[in-house]
Scaffold this motif. Structure first.
Motif, PDB file in Angstrom:
ATOM      1  N   MET A 229      19.426 -17.489  -1.511  1.00 44.32           N
ATOM      2  CA  MET A 229      18.225 -16.685  -1.467  1.00 44.32           C
ATOM      3  C   MET A 229      17.084 -17.551  -0.954  1.00 44.32           C
ATOM      4  SD  MET A 229      16.226 -14.890  -4.588  1.00 44.32           S
ATOM      5  CE  MET A 229      14.478 -15.087  -4.527  1.00 44.32           C
ATOM      6  N   ARG A 230      16.292 -16.984  -0.115  1.00 48.46           N
ATOM      7  CA  ARG A 230      15.131 -17.681   0.402  1.00 48.46           C
ATOM      8  C   ARG A 230      13.926 -16.764   0.273  1.00 48.46           C
ATOM      9  NH1 ARG A 230      15.177 -21.020   5.781  1.00 48.46           N
ATOM     10  NH2 ARG A 230      15.014 -22.708   4.329  1.00 48.46           N
ATOM     11  N   LEU A 231      12.839 -17.305  -0.252  1.00 48.65           N
ATOM     12  CA  LEU A 231      11.616 -16.528  -0.376  1.00 48.65           C
ATOM     13  C   LEU A 231      10.988 -16.335   0.998  1.00 48.65           C
ATOM     14  CD1 LEU A 231       9.842 -18.217  -3.421  1.00 48.65           C
ATOM     15  CD2 LEU A 231      11.123 -16.077  -3.396  1.00 48.65           C
ATOM     16  N   SER A 232      10.274 -15.247   1.146  1.00 45.68           N
ATOM     17  CA  SER A 232       9.513 -15.045   2.383  1.00 45.68           C
ATOM     18  C   SER A 232       8.390 -16.082   2.430  1.00 45.68           C
ATOM     19  CB  SER A 232       8.920 -13.640   2.421  1.00 45.68           C
ATOM     20  OG  SER A 232       7.883 -13.529   1.458  1.00 45.68           O
ATOM     21  N   ASN A 233       7.870 -16.298   3.621  1.00 45.28           N
ATOM     22  CA  ASN A 233       6.740 -17.219   3.753  1.00 45.28           C
ATOM     23  C   ASN A 233       5.567 -16.752   2.905  1.00 45.28           C
ATOM     24  OD1 ASN A 233       8.082 -18.894   5.515  1.00 45.28           O
ATOM     25  ND2 ASN A 233       7.177 -18.013   7.348  1.00 45.28           N
TER      26      ASN A 233
ATOM     27  N   ASP B 158       6.076 -17.676  -0.686  1.00 42.16           N
ATOM     28  CA  ASP B 158       5.877 -19.122  -0.800  1.00 42.16           C
ATOM     29  C   ASP B 158       4.381 -19.435  -0.818  1.00 42.16           C
ATOM     30  OD1 ASP B 158       6.026 -21.922  -0.637  1.00 42.16           O
ATOM     31  OD2 ASP B 158       6.551 -21.913   1.481  1.00 42.16           O
TER      32      ASP B 158
ATOM     33  N   GLU C  19       6.620  -9.558  -3.085  1.00 45.29           N
ATOM     34  CA  GLU C  19       7.867  -9.017  -2.542  1.00 45.29           C
ATOM     35  C   GLU C  19       8.413  -7.810  -3.293  1.00 45.29           C
ATOM     36  OE1 GLU C  19      10.784 -12.081  -1.968  1.00 45.29           O
ATOM     37  OE2 GLU C  19       9.597 -12.937  -0.351  1.00 45.29           O
TER      38      GLU C  19
END
Length: 136
Positions: free
Chosen positions: A1-5, A8, A84
């Motif tokens: 999983m990667r957070l959106s910019n 962040d 998000e």
């Protein structure tokens, strides 16, 4: 999983805003200067965080931004969800069509997984992120 910019940037912005607790209010421009983020980006993030009730905007002389509640009562999950929406690792949870939905045995377990992920992020208070750490 990667957070959106944007998520962040929201975490970074909130950690800097928390460093101003007790020291008055801070402007979006000041937060941009401290974080190195562009002012329009900080303004967009601040708008979302304010709408979510994490920041409060005070107008007038001496105005600016401040945390809407104590830093210890705000956590990373709150911040991520402000930008998000609810934390969900898969699209099938929100009713989006899935190619294997008809025989998926994992779908009933995704709420458990999502709750565990949210719990992990909720376990990190803003006070921890705002604390200055020595770089090794």
């Amino acid at each position: 999983m990667r957070l959106s910019n944007l998520a962040d940037y929201a975490v970074v912005t909130m950690s800097h805003a928390a460093r101003h607790c007790g020291g008055g209010r801070v402007s979006a421009a000041e937060l941009a200067a401290e974080t190195g983020l562009p002012v329009p980006t900080v303004q967009k993030v601040v708008s979302k965080l304010t709408a979510a009730g994490l920041l409060r905007s005070v107008r007038g002389a001496g105005g600016g931004l401040q945390l809407a509640r104590p830093a210890a009562a705000i956590n990373v999950a709150d911040i991520v969800e402000a930008v998000e929406g609810p934390i969900a690792l898969t699209a099938c949870i929100d009713g989006t069509d899935c190619a294997v939905d008809h025989n998926c045995t994992v779908k009933p377990h995704w709420p458990l997984i999502n709750n565990a992920m949210r719990g992990a992020l909720a376990g990190i208070p803003l006070t921890q992120l705002a604390a200055e750490k020595e770089l090794a």
